[in-house]
Motif scaffolding. Structure first.
Motif, PDB file in Angstrom:
ATOM      1  N   ILE A  34      42.218  26.066  37.541  1.00 10.91           N
ATOM      2  CA  ILE A  34      43.578  26.498  37.843  1.00 10.91           C
ATOM      3  C   ILE A  34      43.771  27.883  37.246  1.00 10.91           C
ATOM      4  CG2 ILE A  34      46.037  26.021  37.569  1.00 10.91           C
ATOM      5  CD1 ILE A  34      45.222  23.050  37.173  1.00 10.91           C
ATOM      6  N   GLY A  35      44.179  28.830  38.084  1.00 14.87           N
ATOM      7  CA  GLY A  35      44.437  30.186  37.627  1.00 14.87           C
ATOM      8  C   GLY A  35      45.927  30.477  37.615  1.00 14.87           C
ATOM      9  N   PHE A  36      46.394  31.159  36.572  1.00 14.28           N
ATOM     10  CA  PHE A  36      47.786  31.576  36.453  1.00 14.28           C
ATOM     11  C   PHE A  36      47.806  33.098  36.430  1.00 14.28           C
ATOM     12  CE2 PHE A  36      47.462  27.450  34.512  1.00 14.28           C
ATOM     13  CZ  PHE A  36      48.636  26.801  34.863  1.00 14.28           C
ATOM     14  N   HIS A  37      48.574  33.711  37.328  1.00 12.09           N
ATOM     15  CA  HIS A  37      48.628  35.170  37.343  1.00 12.09           C
ATOM     16  C   HIS A  37      49.878  35.629  38.072  1.00 12.09           C
ATOM     17  CE1 HIS A  37      47.277  39.295  37.333  1.00 12.09           C
ATOM     18  NE2 HIS A  37      46.204  38.921  36.655  1.00 12.09           N
ATOM     19  N   GLU A  38      50.624  36.551  37.460  1.00 10.51           N
ATOM     20  CA  GLU A  38      51.857  37.035  38.074  1.00 10.51           C
ATOM     21  C   GLU A  38      51.617  38.048  39.182  1.00 10.51           C
ATOM     22  OE1 GLU A  38      54.836  38.258  35.323  1.00 10.51           O
ATOM     23  OE2 GLU A  38      54.677  36.406  34.173  1.00 10.51           O
ATOM     24  N   SER A  39      50.507  38.763  39.143  1.00 12.16           N
ATOM     25  CA  SER A  39      50.231  39.767  40.179  1.00 12.16           C
ATOM     26  C   SER A  39      48.775  39.630  40.652  1.00 12.16           C
ATOM     27  CB  SER A  39      50.513  41.170  39.661  1.00 12.16           C
ATOM     28  OG  SER A  39      49.749  41.432  38.496  1.00 12.16           O
ATOM     29  N   PHE A  40      48.436  38.450  41.127  1.00 20.32           N
ATOM     30  CA  PHE A  40      47.076  38.151  41.562  1.00 20.32           C
ATOM     31  C   PHE A  40      46.661  39.070  42.706  1.00 20.32           C
ATOM     32  CE2 PHE A  40      44.013  35.860  44.188  1.00 20.32           C
ATOM     33  CZ  PHE A  40      43.064  35.519  43.242  1.00 20.32           C
ATOM     34  N   ALA A  41      45.437  39.567  42.642  1.00 15.27           N
ATOM     35  CA  ALA A  41      44.874  40.399  43.703  1.00 15.27           C
ATOM     36  C   ALA A  41      43.473  39.892  44.027  1.00 15.27           C
ATOM     37  CB  ALA A  41      44.814  41.857  43.270  1.00 15.27           C
ATOM     38  N   TYR A  42      43.213  39.656  45.298  1.00 19.05           N
ATOM     39  CA  TYR A  42      41.888  39.204  45.722  1.00 19.05           C
ATOM     40  C   TYR A  42      40.827  40.279  45.488  1.00 19.05           C
ATOM     41  CZ  TYR A  42      43.825  35.071  48.023  1.00 19.05           C
ATOM     42  OH  TYR A  42      44.424  33.864  48.282  1.00 19.05           O
ATOM     43  N   GLU A  43      41.242  41.528  45.376  1.00 18.38           N
ATOM     44  CA  GLU A  43      40.309  42.654  45.290  1.00 18.38           C
ATOM     45  C   GLU A  43      39.775  42.920  43.891  1.00 18.38           C
ATOM     46  OE1 GLU A  43      43.539  43.054  46.437  1.00 18.38           O
ATOM     47  OE2 GLU A  43      43.033  42.720  48.525  1.00 18.38           O
ATOM     48  N   ARG A  44      40.451  42.393  42.845  1.00 14.38           N
ATOM     49  CA  ARG A  44      40.046  42.780  41.488  1.00 14.38           C
ATOM     50  C   ARG A  44      40.542  41.764  40.470  1.00 14.38           C
ATOM     51  NH1 ARG A  44      44.821  43.960  39.619  1.00 14.38           N
ATOM     52  NH2 ARG A  44      46.358  44.887  40.975  1.00 14.38           N
ATOM     53  N   GLY A  45      39.966  41.825  39.283  1.00 14.09           N
ATOM     54  CA  GLY A  45      40.493  41.097  38.153  1.00 14.09           C
ATOM     55  C   GLY A  45      39.694  39.891  37.713  1.00 14.09           C
ATOM     56  N   GLY A  46      39.885  39.542  36.460  1.00 12.61           N
ATOM     57  CA  GLY A  46      39.166  38.427  35.863  1.00 12.61           C
ATOM     58  C   GLY A  46      39.571  37.075  36.425  1.00 12.61           C
ATOM     59  N   THR A  47      40.881  36.877  36.628  1.00 11.56           N
ATOM     60  CA  THR A  47      41.331  35.620  37.215  1.00 11.56           C
ATOM     61  C   THR A  47      40.794  35.474  38.623  1.00 11.56           C
ATOM     62  OG1 THR A  47      43.350  35.677  35.876  1.00 11.56           O
ATOM     63  CG2 THR A  47      43.364  34.234  37.814  1.00 11.56           C
ATOM     64  N   SER A  48      40.818  36.555  39.362  1.00 12.87           N
ATOM     65  CA  SER A  48      40.290  36.561  40.724  1.00 12.87           C
ATOM     66  C   SER A  48      38.799  36.230  40.732  1.00 12.87           C
ATOM     67  CB  SER A  48      40.531  37.940  41.354  1.00 12.87           C
ATOM     68  OG  SER A  48      39.972  38.025  42.631  1.00 12.87           O
ATOM     69  N   ASP A  49      38.062  36.798  39.805  1.00 16.43           N
ATOM     70  CA  ASP A  49      36.623  36.543  39.710  1.00 16.43           C
ATOM     71  C   ASP A  49      36.350  35.073  39.392  1.00 16.43           C
ATOM     72  OD1 ASP A  49      33.861  37.664  39.621  1.00 16.43           O
ATOM     73  OD2 ASP A  49      33.965  36.980  37.540  1.00 16.43           O
ATOM     74  N   MET A  50      37.120  34.518  38.449  1.00 19.65           N
ATOM     75  CA  MET A  50      36.948  33.124  38.072  1.00 19.65           C
ATOM     76  C   MET A  50      37.226  32.204  39.262  1.00 19.65           C
ATOM     77  SD  MET A  50      39.264  30.848  35.444  1.00 19.65           S
ATOM     78  CE  MET A  50      40.681  31.111  36.500  1.00 19.65           C
ATOM     79  N   LEU A  51      38.331  32.453  39.969  1.00 16.89           N
ATOM     80  CA  LEU A  51      38.678  31.605  41.107  1.00 16.89           C
ATOM     81  C   LEU A  51      37.652  31.739  42.239  1.00 16.89           C
ATOM     82  CD1 LEU A  51      42.554  32.096  41.173  1.00 16.89           C
ATOM     83  CD2 LEU A  51      41.277  30.109  40.358  1.00 16.89           C
ATOM     84  N   LEU A  52      37.187  32.951  42.486  1.00 14.85           N
ATOM     85  CA  LEU A  52      36.180  33.170  43.522  1.00 14.85           C
ATOM     86  C   LEU A  52      34.904  32.391  43.210  1.00 14.85           C
ATOM     87  CD1 LEU A  52      34.953  34.545  45.987  1.00 14.85           C
ATOM     88  CD2 LEU A  52      34.532  36.566  44.560  1.00 14.85           C
ATOM     89  N   LYS A  53      34.426  32.480  41.994  1.00 18.91           N
ATOM     90  CA  LYS A  53      33.199  31.769  41.627  1.00 18.91           C
ATOM     91  C   LYS A  53      33.388  30.256  41.693  1.00 18.91           C
ATOM     92  CE  LYS A  53      31.141  35.488  38.978  1.00 18.91           C
ATOM     93  NZ  LYS A  53      30.786  36.022  37.665  1.00 18.91           N
ATOM     94  N   ALA A  54      34.570  29.781  41.335  1.00 21.12           N
ATOM     95  CA  ALA A  54      34.842  28.344  41.441  1.00 21.12           C
ATOM     96  C   ALA A  54      34.835  27.909  42.906  1.00 21.12           C
ATOM     97  CB  ALA A  54      36.172  28.013  40.781  1.00 21.12           C
ATOM     98  N   LEU A  55      35.451  28.698  43.773  1.00 20.81           N
ATOM     99  CA  LEU A  55      35.465  28.366  45.199  1.00 20.81           C
ATOM    100  C   LEU A  55      34.053  28.328  45.778  1.00 20.81           C
ATOM    101  CD1 LEU A  55      38.513  30.502  46.348  1.00 20.81           C
ATOM    102  CD2 LEU A  55      38.327  28.008  46.506  1.00 20.81           C
ATOM    103  N   ILE A  56      33.247  29.328  45.440  1.00 12.66           N
ATOM    104  CA  ILE A  56      31.866  29.374  45.930  1.00 12.66           C
ATOM    105  C   ILE A  56      31.089  28.160  45.434  1.00 12.66           C
ATOM    106  CG2 ILE A  56      29.679  30.637  45.772  1.00 12.66           C
ATOM    107  CD1 ILE A  56      31.355  33.233  45.676  1.00 12.66           C
ATOM    108  N   SER A  57      31.409  27.698  44.228  1.00 21.98           N
ATOM    109  CA  SER A  57      30.716  26.559  43.626  1.00 21.98           C
ATOM    110  C   SER A  57      31.284  25.212  44.066  1.00 21.98           C
ATOM    111  CB  SER A  57      30.801  26.664  42.100  1.00 21.98           C
ATOM    112  OG  SER A  57      30.200  27.848  41.655  1.00 21.98           O
ATOM    113  N   ASP A  58      32.216  25.236  45.012  1.00 25.90           N
ATOM    114  CA  ASP A  58      32.848  24.009  45.523  1.00 25.90           C
ATOM    115  C   ASP A  58      33.628  23.238  44.467  1.00 25.90           C
ATOM    116  OD1 ASP A  58      32.055  24.364  48.194  1.00 25.90           O
ATOM    117  OD2 ASP A  58      30.106  23.458  47.784  1.00 25.90           O
TER     118      ASP A  58
END
Length: 77
Positions: free
Chosen positions: A10-34
């Motif tokens: 679960i990621g918490f972020h007030e200004s989430f961007a798919y293009e950048r950021g640590g939260t974005s990276d964590m969520l992307l890797k989790a999605l890829i890992s199913d």
């Protein structure tokens, strides 16, 4: 974090961007890992949604995928 084999991310972020950021990276890797993934955009637990894998830039997906393979967290092709 994914080496701990979480059941959900679960990621918490007030200004989430798919293009950048640590939260974005964590969520992307989790999605890829199913790993089931959820994004709370702000400080209210009432909102939230599953991040859309298709909205991440291809170069970020490719890099995250390589990182996960090199770490042995997903199989090599």
């Amino acid at each position: 974090m994914l080496s701990k084999r979480p059941h959900q991310v679960i990621g918490f972020h007030e200004s989430f961007a798919y293009e950048r950021g640590g939260t974005s990276d964590m969520l992307l890797k989790a999605l890829i890992s199913d790993v089931p993934t959820w994004l709370i955009p702000g400080d209210s637990l009432r909102g939230g949604h599953k991040p859309d894998l298709g909205k991440f830039p291809a170069y970020r997906y490719d890099q995250a995928h390589r990182d996960l393979q090199q770490a042995g967290l997903i199989p090599e092709p």
